[in-house]
Scaffold this active site. Structure first.
Site, PDB file in Angstrom:
ATOM      1  N   GLY A  42      -0.391   2.690   7.409  1.00 43.11           N
ATOM      2  CA  GLY A  42      -0.384   1.933   8.656  1.00 43.11           C
ATOM      3  C   GLY A  42       0.142   0.522   8.538  1.00 43.11           C
ATOM      4  O   GLY A  42      -0.220  -0.331   9.348  1.00 43.11           O
ATOM      5  N   LYS A  43       1.017   0.244   7.564  1.00 40.61           N
ATOM      6  CA  LYS A  43       1.510  -1.128   7.379  1.00 40.61           C
ATOM      7  C   LYS A  43       2.392  -1.565   8.552  1.00 40.61           C
ATOM      8  O   LYS A  43       2.205  -2.642   9.122  1.00 40.61           O
ATOM      9  CB  LYS A  43       2.300  -1.206   6.063  1.00 40.61           C
ATOM     10  N   THR A  44       3.361  -0.720   8.924  1.00 39.59           N
ATOM     11  CA  THR A  44       4.271  -1.094  10.003  1.00 39.59           C
ATOM     12  C   THR A  44       3.557  -1.138  11.348  1.00 39.59           C
ATOM     13  O   THR A  44       3.741  -2.076  12.139  1.00 39.59           O
ATOM     14  CB  THR A  44       5.444  -0.099  10.060  1.00 39.59           C
ATOM     15  N   GLY A  88       0.818  -1.201   0.000  1.00 37.17           N
ATOM     16  CA  GLY A  88       0.000   0.000   0.000  1.00 37.17           C
ATOM     17  C   GLY A  88       0.849   1.246   0.000  1.00 37.17           C
ATOM     18  O   GLY A  88       2.065   1.199   0.201  1.00 37.17           O
ATOM     19  N   PRO A  89       0.227   2.396  -0.223  1.00 42.36           N
ATOM     20  CA  PRO A  89       0.964   3.664  -0.253  1.00 42.36           C
ATOM     21  C   PRO A  89       1.567   3.981   1.116  1.00 42.36           C
ATOM     22  O   PRO A  89       1.161   3.409   2.135  1.00 42.36           O
ATOM     23  CB  PRO A  89      -0.111   4.691  -0.642  1.00 42.36           C
ATOM     24  N   PRO A  90       2.532   4.912   1.165  1.00 46.38           N
ATOM     25  CA  PRO A  90       3.094   5.318   2.448  1.00 46.38           C
ATOM     26  C   PRO A  90       2.026   5.934   3.349  1.00 46.38           C
ATOM     27  O   PRO A  90       1.117   6.620   2.898  1.00 46.38           O
ATOM     28  CB  PRO A  90       4.149   6.361   2.054  1.00 46.38           C
ATOM     29  N   GLY A  91       2.157   5.670   4.646  1.00 48.73           N
ATOM     30  CA  GLY A  91       1.277   6.295   5.618  1.00 48.73           C
ATOM     31  C   GLY A  91      -0.044   5.601   5.826  1.00 48.73           C
ATOM     32  O   GLY A  91      -0.924   6.146   6.493  1.00 48.73           O
ATOM     33  N   LYS A 144      -7.282   4.041  -7.833  1.00 57.53           N
ATOM     34  CA  LYS A 144      -7.752   5.040  -8.793  1.00 57.53           C
ATOM     35  C   LYS A 144      -9.163   5.514  -8.455  1.00 57.53           C
ATOM     36  O   LYS A 144      -9.471   6.710  -8.535  1.00 57.53           O
ATOM     37  CB  LYS A 144      -7.713   4.458 -10.199  1.00 57.53           C
ATOM     38  N   SER A 190      -2.122   2.545 -19.040  1.00 60.11           N
ATOM     39  CA  SER A 190      -3.502   2.759 -18.585  1.00 60.11           C
ATOM     40  C   SER A 190      -4.072   4.106 -18.987  1.00 60.11           C
ATOM     41  O   SER A 190      -5.248   4.359 -18.756  1.00 60.11           O
ATOM     42  CB  SER A 190      -3.573   2.621 -17.056  1.00 60.11           C
TER      43      SER A 190
END
Length: 836
Positions: A396-398, A391-394, A757, A714
């Site tokens: 909440g992955k970590t 997913g994009p940064p920020g 998107k 795309s």
């Protein structure tokens, strides 16, 4: 005015390029061979200030000149008599000394040799001639010029005191030379052949450690006797320092010899103790390792290796280098958690409560963790899953990994893979290398003290490859449940079971991850947050956390929902919430300052207050504003930061059928633009465009922002719609965005990143999204609240996309009469606003 270069004009040249011998040897040779010659010295001379050096008469010395003014001085004097005045700078730290920054007494010097080097510096050999005193500075630019008065060296040859002082300083210097290793023999010969007291004083002073002020004193117009007395004091001091240093060296050598003798006796004592059966520290250490090996409960293979190394340790001497290597290896083996595990908390309801408390949304990821817990509760020997959060940064992955560890009751380990290029970082070094250690996988598990932690491998898409190996290849064994039960680190060289470890990897993009590694992981997508989700996250998590960070409470300030919404839409544009947290912190810092200054009452943060604190809004919706004329279409793209809105702009002008593409477009995107134009040219009649339209015009396609690299297929539908809009002079609907790859046959192919998107379209306030027909399945996992108000249309051909993109939603929008204007448009009934 510059007097020397950055390397110091006066620095004694020892550069390998000029291959200058030591100063003392060079000076001695010169004094033995030089022939005094009559040189006319004018009353006015150019003056060169030098640092870290005092030049005396009859002395030959090398210097380096690099400042422009100094090089100009050298160039000028080389054309005439090569005579200059050399003076010492008072302060060596002053790079560009002024008129009062150098001593008034110096030495007239003749340039013997000059070399120019590629770095632009001059290397000079100069010979001191006579002392002088500066009477007046007559010029300052580009270098100093002074009127001088020569100082003559005179003395009474019959003066007994001068003779005694001369002989004394000669003897003192010879004693000093005997204490200096490798003292040049040429210098000894030169001293023996000098008869003049002045010459003797100058050569000794040049080769003695003396303060600059004392060296400068010898250039003043004072009697020779006073100079010799001053030199005698300096030589006695230097001799005393050298003698003390020599004595210290002898003591050190004696101490080393004593220690060697003690080591020999200690080895004899150790042999006697072994004969008598008396224990020592070595035996105690071996016994301690034997006890630790037994307590570690190692697997059979590891136990066999540990016992073998322990037997080696028993036979080794404590002082040997191999002893330390074996001891360190046994320490690692005994410290590994071979059989130590933490008890899993298998309460599924409690785990759900913890995950919901720590994170808002992310239902797919939470469900997967709860499913693992449920199966783990039914089957105790279940292998740990290999999850990959993309997913994009920020987003909440970590932090989600930390919450999973807390929900399971396990230890948490985080290892960042960003920029790792060495395979040994994963597998470790073999023990044959000096300072070898296990890889970071084994190190982290040892630090955790448990063989079943939650192990987060952060930024797996940022791994690098170079001559030291491919770390992603080393991870193939770590992240394969069928192989990692026998993971072998190069340092331990015995298998360690990783099946109980729950591995979680994170990535911003999945494409950079090698396919074999990607195949070993279960990918869970974390799309960007919607506006409503950000609002809930800010209220439930970010604002309470920032309260604690800034020492504030709800009694100090309160955010309204409108203020938070303004922060989300007007001051941040991101898929995650990292920048939103920063903006909330910016507001709280202003409030915290007011509280610290003694302001009373509760601050209520409204939209107006946010703009007062943070200034005007940084972002605004520009979709409807940008599409006001034909040739502009709105597209949807997928980046590492989530979904984004782009605008494809096209214009036409008189020309000869050229297509110009700008905006830092990659090769794939440029091919899509050419395919779009080819399709339009081949179907011009059907689109109501003159078939020869491209013969007399040039078309320019641009995609802002031009500073950002763009690529991918795309944007094919968007490019086609933009060009059709330009050529038919019909504007595209301002509330429509589109994505999809096109073919020359007019087919619309599926693309990736649909979730991101669509969320970008929702954030931008669009109403309709045109997607490829085959991407309809990708909308299944979207939260209905996230896309509330969006109308989805699906196109399987370019014709479908064109009909949906224009203002009246009918084919008539892009139909024009053929040449002559006599062909009517096809009759089509009104199309439903929303397709099912």
């Amino acid at each position: 005015m510059p007097d020397d270069n950055e390397k110091n004009d006066d620095e004694i040249a020892q550069d390998e390029e000029v291959q200058i011998e030591s100063d003392a040897a060079e000076l001695a040779k010169a004094l033995l061979t030089q022939q005094q010659e009559k040189v006319h010295i004018p009353d006015t001379l150019p003056v060169l200030p030098v640092r870290k050096m005092t030049l005396y008469p009859e002395m030959i010395a090398p210097i380096v000149v690099g400042r422009e003014g100094s090089k100009k001085l050298i160039d000028d004097v080389l054309l005439e008599k090569k005579i200059i005045g050399v003076v010492a700078a008072r302060n060596d730290d002053v790079a560009e000394p002024g008129e009062g920054d150098f001593y008034p007494n110096g030495t007239v010097a003749k340039i013997i040799r000059m070399l120019k080097f590629p770095d632009g510096n001059y290397r000079l050999f100069i010979q001191g001639l006579k002392r002088f005193h500066i009477e007046e500075i007559t010029g300052k630019e580009p270098y100093f010029v002074a009127r001088i008065r020569l100082l003559e060296d005179t003395f009474d040859a019959e003066d007994i005191q001068i003779q005694a002082l001369t002989r004394n300083i000669t003897n003192l210097f010879q004693r000093i030379a005997n204490l200096i290793p490798n003292f040049p023999e040429e210098m000894r010969v030169a001293l023996a052949n000098i008869t003049q007291p002045y010459s003797l004083a100058y050569i000794i002073a040049a080769n003695t450690n003396m303060p600059k002020e004392q060296k400068q004193k010898l250039l003043e117009d004072i009697p020779l006797k006073e100079k010799l007395e001053m030199l005698t004091v300096a030589l006695n001091k230097e001799l005393e320092v050298l003698e003390i240093g020599s004595k210290i060296q002898e003591q050190v050598e004696s101490e080393v010899s004593k220690k060697s003798r003690e080591m020999y006796l200690r080895q004899q004592l150790k042999a006697i103790q072994q004969e008598l059966g008396v224990g020592d520290e070595h035996a105690l250490e071996v016994k301690e390792f034997a006890e630790r090996i037994e307590k570690a409960k190692m697997p059979a293979e590891a136990l066999k290796e540990a016992n073998a190394q322990l037997e080696r340790l028993k036979q080794m001497q404590v002082g040997s280098a191999e002893y330390t290597v074996v001891r360190t290896f046994l320490d690692w083996m005994c410290s590994m958690p071979w059989s130590k595990s933490t008890q899993d908390n298998l309460d599924v309801k409690n785990a759900k409560k913890i995950l919901d408390h720590d994170h808002y949304g992310l239902d797919e990821v939470k469900d997967r963790v709860l499913e693992y817990l449920a199966v783990r509760k039914l089957k105790e020997d279940m292998h740990g899953p290999i999850l990959c959060f993309v997913g994009p940064p920020g987003t909440g992955k970590t932090s989600l990994g930390m919450s999973i560890a807390r929900a399971l009751g396990r230890k948490f380990i985080r290892m960042s893979l960003g920029g790792v290029r060495d395979e040994a970082e994963i597998r470790g070094h073999r023990r044959t290398y000096i300072g070898a250690l296990p890889g970071r996988i084994i190190q982290a598990i040892r630090k955790a003290g448990s063989n079943n932690p939650v192990f987060m491998l952060d930024e797996v898409d940022k791994l690098g490859v170079d001559y030291r190996g491919d770390p992603s290849a080393a991870l193939l064994e770590v992240l394969d449940p069928e192989q990692n039960h026998t993971f072998t680190d190069h340092y331990l060289e015995v298998p360690f079971d990783l099946t109980k470890v729950m591995f979680i990897t994170t990535a911003n993009l999945l494409d950079p991850v090698p396919p074999p590694l990607r195949d070993r992981m279960e990918v869970l997508s974390l799309p960007g947050y919607t506006h409503d989700e950000k609002l809930h996250i800010a209220k439930k998590h970010l604002i309470p956390q920032e309260y604690e960070e800034h020492g504030l409470t709800g009694d100090n300030l309160e955010f309204t929902d409108d203020a938070i919404s303004t922060l989300i839409s007007g001051y941040t544009r991101e898929a995650g919430v990292r920048n939103l947290r920063r903006e909330i912190a910016n507001v709280m810092r202003k409030v915290a300052r007011g509280v610290a200054e003694g302001k009373k009452g509760k601050a209520k943060i409204t939209t107006k207050k946010v703009e007062e604190i943070l200034g005007p809004q940084k972002f605004y919706s520009e979709v409807a504003e940008r599409i006001t004329e034909p040739g502009v279409a709105t597209g949807l793209v997928w980046t590492s930061n989530g979904g984004e809105i782009i605008f494809v702009e096209s214009i036409k002008m008189k020309g000869r059928g050229n297509l110009t593409l700008t905006g830092q477009l990659g090769s794939v995107l440029q091919e899509s633009a050419r395919a779009s134009l080819s399709y339009i040219r081949s179907h011009a009649a059907e689109l109501g465009i003159e078939e020869t339209f491209f013969d007399n015009i040039d078309i320019h396609v641009h995609i802002p922002a031009g500073a950002i690299q763009k690529d991918g297929p795309s944007a094919g539908v968007t490019l086609t719609v933009s060009l059709i809009s330009l050529l038919t002079d019909k504007p595209v609907r301002s509330d429509v965005a589109m994505t999809g790859e096109i073919t020359l046959r007019g087919k619309v192919l599926p693309v990736g990143g649909i979730k991101e998107k669509v969320l970008a379209a929702a954030r931008a306030g669009l109403k309709t999204v045109i997607l490829p027909g085959h991407n309809k399945k990708d909308l299944h996992d979207l939260n209905p609240d996230a896309v509330k108000g969006l109308n989805f249309e699906f196109a399987r051909t370019i014709d479908d996309a064109v009909k949906l993109a224009f203002a009246d939603g009918t084919a008539k929008a892009v139909k024009k009469k053929k040449s002559g204007g006599k062909q009517p448009a096809k009759k089509n009934g009104p199309r439903a606003a929303k397709r099912k």
